[in-house]
Design an enzyme around this catalytic site. Structure first.
Site, mmCIF file in Angstrom:
data_model
loop_
_atom_site.group_PDB
_atom_site.id
_atom_site.type_symbol
_atom_site.label_atom_id
_atom_site.label_comp_id
_atom_site.label_asym_id
_atom_site.label_seq_id
_atom_site.Cartn_x
_atom_site.Cartn_y
_atom_site.Cartn_z
ATOM 1 N N SER A 22 0.411 -1.637 0.214
ATOM 2 C CA SER A 22 -0.029 -0.062 -0.163
ATOM 3 C C SER A 22 0.830 1.166 -0.052
ATOM 4 O O SER A 22 0.366 2.262 0.295
ATOM 5 C CB SER A 22 -0.564 -0.434 1.399
ATOM 6 O OG SER A 22 -2.115 -0.691 0.791
ATOM 7 N N LYS A 48 0.543 3.571 -2.487
ATOM 8 C CA LYS A 48 -0.874 4.495 -2.952
ATOM 9 C C LYS A 48 -0.424 6.186 -3.338
ATOM 10 O O LYS A 48 -0.807 7.013 -3.855
ATOM 11 C CB LYS A 48 -1.711 4.043 -1.476
ATOM 12 C CG LYS A 48 -2.537 2.802 -2.063
ATOM 13 C CD LYS A 48 -3.476 2.008 -0.963
ATOM 14 C CE LYS A 48 -4.253 1.152 -1.173
ATOM 15 N NZ LYS A 48 -4.074 -0.488 -0.092
ATOM 16 N N TYR A 65 -3.114 -2.355 -10.781
ATOM 17 C CA TYR A 65 -2.720 -1.872 -9.418
ATOM 18 C C TYR A 65 -1.770 -3.149 -8.843
ATOM 19 O O TYR A 65 -1.246 -3.058 -7.792
ATOM 20 C CB TYR A 65 -4.603 -2.304 -8.933
ATOM 21 C CG TYR A 65 -4.351 -2.107 -7.491
ATOM 22 C CD1 TYR A 65 -3.905 -1.077 -6.399
ATOM 23 C CD2 TYR A 65 -4.913 -3.560 -6.649
ATOM 24 C CE1 TYR A 65 -4.165 -1.227 -4.802
ATOM 25 C CE2 TYR A 65 -4.534 -3.796 -5.132
ATOM 26 C CZ TYR A 65 -4.096 -2.168 -4.608
ATOM 27 O OH TYR A 65 -4.328 -2.098 -2.829
ATOM 28 N N TYR A 90 -4.894 3.840 7.199
ATOM 29 C CA TYR A 90 -6.302 3.464 7.345
ATOM 30 C C TYR A 90 -7.362 3.749 8.614
ATOM 31 O O TYR A 90 -6.545 4.739 9.093
ATOM 32 C CB TYR A 90 -5.900 1.443 7.630
ATOM 33 C CG TYR A 90 -5.063 0.955 6.707
ATOM 34 C CD1 TYR A 90 -5.247 0.939 4.908
ATOM 35 C CD2 TYR A 90 -3.342 0.527 6.645
ATOM 36 C CE1 TYR A 90 -4.239 0.864 3.832
ATOM 37 C CE2 TYR A 90 -3.061 -0.001 6.252
ATOM 38 C CZ TYR A 90 -3.530 -0.077 4.372
ATOM 39 O OH TYR A 90 -2.405 -0.080 4.028
ATOM 40 N N VAL A 97 1.065 -3.701 4.052
ATOM 41 C CA VAL A 97 0.753 -4.760 4.822
ATOM 42 C C VAL A 97 2.541 -5.887 4.375
ATOM 43 O O VAL A 97 1.815 -6.478 5.362
ATOM 44 C CB VAL A 97 -0.206 -5.805 3.898
ATOM 45 C CG1 VAL A 97 -1.763 -5.604 4.475
ATOM 46 C CG2 VAL A 97 0.031 -5.989 2.749
HETATM 47 N N1 GLN Z 1 -1.865 -5.793 -2.167
HETATM 48 C C1 GLN Z 1 -2.865 -5.495 -0.888
HETATM 49 C C2 GLN Z 1 -3.869 -5.588 -1.174
HETATM 50 O O1 GLN Z 1 -4.318 -4.809 -2.205
HETATM 51 C C3 GLN Z 1 -2.034 -4.093 -0.275
HETATM 52 C C4 GLN Z 1 -2.421 -3.816 1.132
HETATM 53 C C5 GLN Z 1 -2.151 -3.186 2.063
HETATM 54 O O2 GLN Z 1 -0.769 -3.020 1.760
HETATM 55 N N2 GLN Z 1 -2.632 -2.995 2.940
HETATM 56 O O3 GLN Z 1 -4.831 -5.918 -0.561
#
Ligand code: GLN
Length: 305
Positions: free
Chosen positions: A61, A64, A189, A241, A259
């Site tokens: 993420s 992003k 993505y 988040y 993540v």
């Molecule tokens: N690849 C992960 C997803 O889309 C990225 C989400 C994250 O890092 N929180 O579920």
């Protein structure tokens, strides 16, 4: 600074045992939960580090804010904000953010999955291959790493276990919020999340954002300062988040987690920080990583509040 970083690392090491590495895809479940690294790039260009700071992991993420920057550079603030709102969702990153009311762009946020999927569709380019290459190019510039590549095993794992993201993307399509072929957007993505980085690369992105769009040392401008303000503000309110409020109190700087266990933090005008600690808390944020940032912020009075 090195001494401080070494000390924080050792103090926070026990937290690594309390969380869990991401296991929503098999490739990420292989991470070593005990890995711990931190890298700091100061506004004057000084580099300091400790621990496993050159160990590679996927950006997830933390792409992003870079996706948001690319979308802003390609479309301008007004158009991006019309398509993807700026209000914190207060929900997990992969939440199905729909109720009986119909979904519209103002319900989306660039730091959670639905908003990020729409942003992939906002990158300019004739094909998705070209759009992704442009995003990769911007990521290479911001990280100062000319050879960054996608981790193909993670990409394949994301793609073959991506039902939730697929559901989110088709939901967006059904509400008329996503243009183009859904699978093409999703591939972009998934590849974007699978770009391989390390703590130094993340610290460099943080340093450019802290320097309001200019590279450390050379001072070369990569994007306008107004966009740094836009991105940093969204990182502050939604970068962690549904843990962003707590993080604002404990740490008090704009940051983004992924993540795979990375955190990129921006200390406006002072430094960029990159962290790797793959065991996560229940909200999907690096547990030992958040603690290290909290201590660093306390020691150096980094909170902007
Ligand atoms: N690849 C992960 C997803 O889309 C990225 C989400 C994250 O890092 N929180 O579920």
């Amino acid at each position: 600074m090195e001494e401080l970083l070494e000390r924080l690392l050792e103090e926070c090491r026990p937290f690594a045992a309390q969380g869990r590495v991401a296991d929503y895809i098999p490739e990420l479940a292989k991470a070593d939960p005990g890995a711990l690294g931190i890298y700091v790039i100061g506004s004057e260009g000084r580099h300091s580090w400790a621990g496993d700071c050159r160990q590679p992991f996927t950006i997830q993420s933390i792409i992003k804010p870079i996706l948001l920057l690319q979308a802003l550079l390609d479309n301008g603030v007004e158009e991006v904000q019309r398509r993807v709102g700026v209000e914190a969702t207060g929900k997990p990153f992969d939440a199905i953010n729909a109720s009986e009311q119909s979904l519209d762009g103002s319900h989306l946020n660039p730091m959670v999955n639905m908003g990020a999927i729409v942003m992939c569709s906002l990158i300019r380019g004739g094909s998705y291959e070209e759009r992704f290459q442009r995003l990769l190019e911007l990521t290479r510039q911001l990280t100062g790493e000319e050879t960054l590549e996608v981790n193909e095993a993670v990409y394949r794992s994301e793609k073959s276990h991506g039902s939730k993201n697929r559901a989110l993307a088709y939901l967006l399509k059904s509400y008329g919020l996503l243009e183009g072929d859904v699978e093409d957007v999703l591939n972009c993505y998934f590849r974007a999340c699978s770009i391989q980085v390390d703590c130094r690369a993340l610290a460099h992105v943080g340093a450019v954002l802290s320097n309001r769009g200019r590279m450390p040392v050379s001072n070369r401008r990569v994007f306008p300062s107004s966009l740094a303000r836009y991105v940093n503000a969204i990182l502050m309110t939604c970068g962690m988040y549904n843990g962003s409020g707590e993080f604002a109190i404990r740490v008090g700087v704009p940051a983004k987690s992924g993540v795979a266990g990375g955190i990129m933090a921006v200390v406006p005008t002072r430094m960029g920080v990159g962290i790797y600690a793959p065991s996560l808390d229940r909200k999907g944020n690096s547990l030992a990583g958040s603690r290290m940032l909290e201590r660093l912020s306390g020691e150096l009075y980094l909170s902007i509040f």
